[in-house]
Design an enzyme around this catalytic site. Structure first.
Site, PDB file in Angstrom:
ATOM      1  N   ASN A 112       0.659  -8.108   4.118  1.00  0.00           N
ATOM      2  CA  ASN A 112       1.406  -7.187   3.257  1.00  0.00           C
ATOM      3  C   ASN A 112       2.270  -6.325   4.168  1.00  0.00           C
ATOM      4  O   ASN A 112       1.762  -5.439   4.835  1.00  0.00           O
ATOM      5  CB  ASN A 112       0.403  -6.335   2.448  1.00  0.00           C
ATOM      6  CG  ASN A 112       1.098  -5.254   1.637  1.00  0.00           C
ATOM      7  OD1 ASN A 112       2.330  -5.228   1.535  1.00  0.00           O
ATOM      8  ND2 ASN A 112       0.306  -4.354   1.057  1.00  0.00           N
TER       9      ASN A 112
ATOM     10  N   LYS B  24       4.382  -4.191   3.410  1.00  0.00           N
ATOM     11  CA  LYS B  24       4.658  -2.860   2.824  1.00  0.00           C
ATOM     12  C   LYS B  24       6.154  -2.537   2.979  1.00  0.00           C
ATOM     13  O   LYS B  24       6.977  -3.447   2.916  1.00  0.00           O
ATOM     14  CB  LYS B  24       3.744  -1.805   3.445  1.00  0.00           C
ATOM     15  CG  LYS B  24       2.265  -2.201   3.312  1.00  0.00           C
ATOM     16  CD  LYS B  24       1.301  -1.087   3.580  1.00  0.00           C
ATOM     17  CE  LYS B  24      -0.124  -1.611   3.385  1.00  0.00           C
ATOM     18  NZ  LYS B  24      -1.139  -0.567   3.555  1.00  0.00           N
TER      19      LYS B  24
ATOM     20  N   HIS C 210      -2.072  -2.590  -6.006  1.00  0.00           N
ATOM     21  CA  HIS C 210      -2.393  -2.046  -4.675  1.00  0.00           C
ATOM     22  C   HIS C 210      -2.644  -0.546  -4.822  1.00  0.00           C
ATOM     23  O   HIS C 210      -1.980   0.132  -5.601  1.00  0.00           O
ATOM     24  CB  HIS C 210      -1.234  -2.324  -3.704  1.00  0.00           C
ATOM     25  CG  HIS C 210      -1.608  -2.052  -2.286  1.00  0.00           C
ATOM     26  ND1 HIS C 210      -1.663  -0.763  -1.783  1.00  0.00           N
ATOM     27  CD2 HIS C 210      -1.978  -2.876  -1.281  1.00  0.00           C
ATOM     28  CE1 HIS C 210      -2.054  -0.835  -0.510  1.00  0.00           C
ATOM     29  NE2 HIS C 210      -2.252  -2.101  -0.188  1.00  0.00           N
TER      30      HIS C 210
ATOM     31  N   GLU D  34      -1.772   1.861  -3.126  1.00  0.00           N
ATOM     32  CA  GLU D  34      -0.587   2.708  -2.921  1.00  0.00           C
ATOM     33  C   GLU D  34       0.264   2.768  -4.190  1.00  0.00           C
ATOM     34  O   GLU D  34       0.880   3.793  -4.483  1.00  0.00           O
ATOM     35  CB  GLU D  34       0.211   2.188  -1.707  1.00  0.00           C
ATOM     36  CG  GLU D  34      -0.532   2.499  -0.411  1.00  0.00           C
ATOM     37  CD  GLU D  34      -0.259   1.554   0.747  1.00  0.00           C
ATOM     38  OE1 GLU D  34       0.737   0.810   0.710  1.00  0.00           O
ATOM     39  OE2 GLU D  34      -1.066   1.561   1.703  1.00  0.00           O
TER      40      GLU D  34
ATOM     41  N   GLU E 151     -10.006  -3.389  -1.075  1.00  0.00           N
ATOM     42  CA  GLU E 151      -9.397  -2.543  -0.047  1.00  0.00           C
ATOM     43  C   GLU E 151      -9.840  -1.091  -0.262  1.00  0.00           C
ATOM     44  O   GLU E 151      -9.218  -0.363  -1.051  1.00  0.00           O
ATOM     45  CB  GLU E 151      -7.872  -2.609  -0.144  1.00  0.00           C
ATOM     46  CG  GLU E 151      -7.298  -3.978   0.095  1.00  0.00           C
ATOM     47  CD  GLU E 151      -5.849  -3.911   0.563  1.00  0.00           C
ATOM     48  OE1 GLU E 151      -5.564  -4.460   1.620  1.00  0.00           O
ATOM     49  OE2 GLU E 151      -5.031  -3.278  -0.120  1.00  0.00           O
TER      50      GLU E 151
ATOM     51  N   GLY F 160      -4.905   1.723   6.671  1.00  0.00           N
ATOM     52  CA  GLY F 160      -3.984   2.374   7.594  1.00  0.00           C
ATOM     53  C   GLY F 160      -4.613   3.505   8.394  1.00  0.00           C
ATOM     54  O   GLY F 160      -3.913   4.276   9.043  1.00  0.00           O
TER      55      GLY F 160
ATOM     56  N   SER G 106      -7.426  -1.865   7.673  1.00  0.00           N
ATOM     57  CA  SER G 106      -7.489  -1.815   9.138  1.00  0.00           C
ATOM     58  C   SER G 106      -8.065  -3.089   9.772  1.00  0.00           C
ATOM     59  O   SER G 106      -8.744  -3.013  10.789  1.00  0.00           O
ATOM     60  CB  SER G 106      -8.264  -0.573   9.602  1.00  0.00           C
ATOM     61  OG  SER G 106      -7.620   0.607   9.142  1.00  0.00           O
TER      62      SER G 106
HETATM   63  P1  13P Z   1      -3.825  -1.854   6.896  1.00  0.00           P
HETATM   64  O1  13P Z   1      -4.225  -3.221   7.344  1.00  0.00           O
HETATM   65  O2  13P Z   1      -2.595  -1.341   7.573  1.00  0.00           O
HETATM   66  O3  13P Z   1      -4.960  -0.894   6.905  1.00  0.00           O
HETATM   67  O4  13P Z   1      -3.386  -1.996   5.347  1.00  0.00           O
HETATM   68  C1  13P Z   1      -4.233  -2.632   4.477  1.00  0.00           C
HETATM   69  C2  13P Z   1      -3.506  -2.863   3.206  1.00  0.00           C
HETATM   70  O5  13P Z   1      -3.277  -1.945   2.449  1.00  0.00           O
HETATM   71  C3  13P Z   1      -3.035  -4.221   2.915  1.00  0.00           C
HETATM   72  O6  13P Z   1      -2.614  -4.324   1.594  1.00  0.00           O
END
Ligand code: 13P
Length: 261
Positions: free
Chosen positions: A12, A14, A102, A104, A174, A180, A216
């Site tokens: 992803n 982002k 997601h 976010e 997640e 992150g 992560s």
């Molecule tokens: P990270 O791997 O940067 O922690 O992000 C995970 C994520 O949100 C993937 O969709």
């Protein structure tokens, strides 16, 4: 990984990489996969919308063995939805996967459980694969409420799903506190939650769905996570932006699957 489901690794990206950078990363992955093919692992990258056409073009022209996904889509088919993108537009670009819900999107863009459920159905009825993202906040885990929280998210998104769509569903766990932050969930925490998710999916007649972990994940922790926590692969953020680390994660899944068959 105790099941024999084919591993799946999704990058992803982002809101990172413009289309030039995206093409560059796609090409690097193409070269690496040619030199060391992933024999058992399905690979998907989910670039920002504006990069999708460029990435699908090189994936197709260079025959890179990976699919292209989208990070989000509108629940609506078309119409007056300024700033949104429809599933038919994505299908036209040969997008085969869409991330839905997601954290976010849920927390920063007010995506409610109802919108998640509607979006999931919009994607599935168009024959596109759905990656339903679920995950609890730190406050929920601190009160040991994660199992109920995740059950509720799964039920609200998947209950009553037409049986024709079931094979299109993947679930990505997640935990918000691990995204992150560098705070990866332990193999034990991931293992427990994966089992819980599988038991809920069983009751929803979705036992075939793959269950991924995200939060992560990197080149250093992927092999122990995949070997010890019963996941079918990963949804990777930061570490998918570098070809080396993304490839290491893919290879960890590939080798684990090979060893467990
Ligand atoms: P990270 O791997 O940067 O922690 O992000 C995970 C994520 O949100 C993937 O969709």
């Amino acid at each position: 990984m105790t099941t024999a489901k084919k591993p799946l690794v999704i990058g992803n990206w982002k809101m990172n990489l413009d289309y030039v950078e995206a093409v560059h990363l796609g090409q690097q992955l193409g070269v690496m996969l040619k030199n060391k093919p992933a024999e058992h692992t399905d690979i998907v990258v989910a670039p920002p919308f504006v990069d999708i056409r460029s990435v699908t073009s090189i994936v197709e022209s260079e025959r890179i063995p990976m699919d292209v996904g989208a990070q989000h889509v509108s629940a609506h088919d078309n119409g007056a939805h300024t700033g949104e993108v429809s599933i038919s537009m994505l299908k036209r670009l040969n997008v085969q996967w869409v991330l839905v819900g997601h954290s976010e999107r849920r927390s920063m863009y007010a995506m409610t459980d109802e919108v998640v459920a509607a979006t999931l159905r919009t994607v599935a009825k168009n024959g596109v694969k759905v990656v339903l993202c679920v995950g609890e906040a730190l406050s929920v885990r601190e009160e040991d409420g994660q199992n109920e929280f995740i059950s509720a998210q799964l039920h609200s998104a998947l209950e009553g799903l037409d049986e024709n769509y079931r094979e299109l569903v993947t679930v990505a766990y997640e935990p918000i506190w691990a995204i992150g932050t560098g705070l990866t969930a332990s193999t034990e925490q991931v293992g427990e939650m994966t089992s819980h998710i599988r038991s809920v999916l069983f009751k929803l007649s979705l036992s075939e769905a793959r269950v991924l972990y995200g939060g992560s994940v990197n080149g250093d922790n992927a092999s122990s996570l995949v070997a010890e926590s019963n996941v079918d692969g990963f949804l990777v953020g930061g570490a998918s932006l570098k070809a080396d680390s993304f490839m290491t994660i893919i290879q960890s899944c590939d080798e684990c699957y090979d060893g467990k068959r």
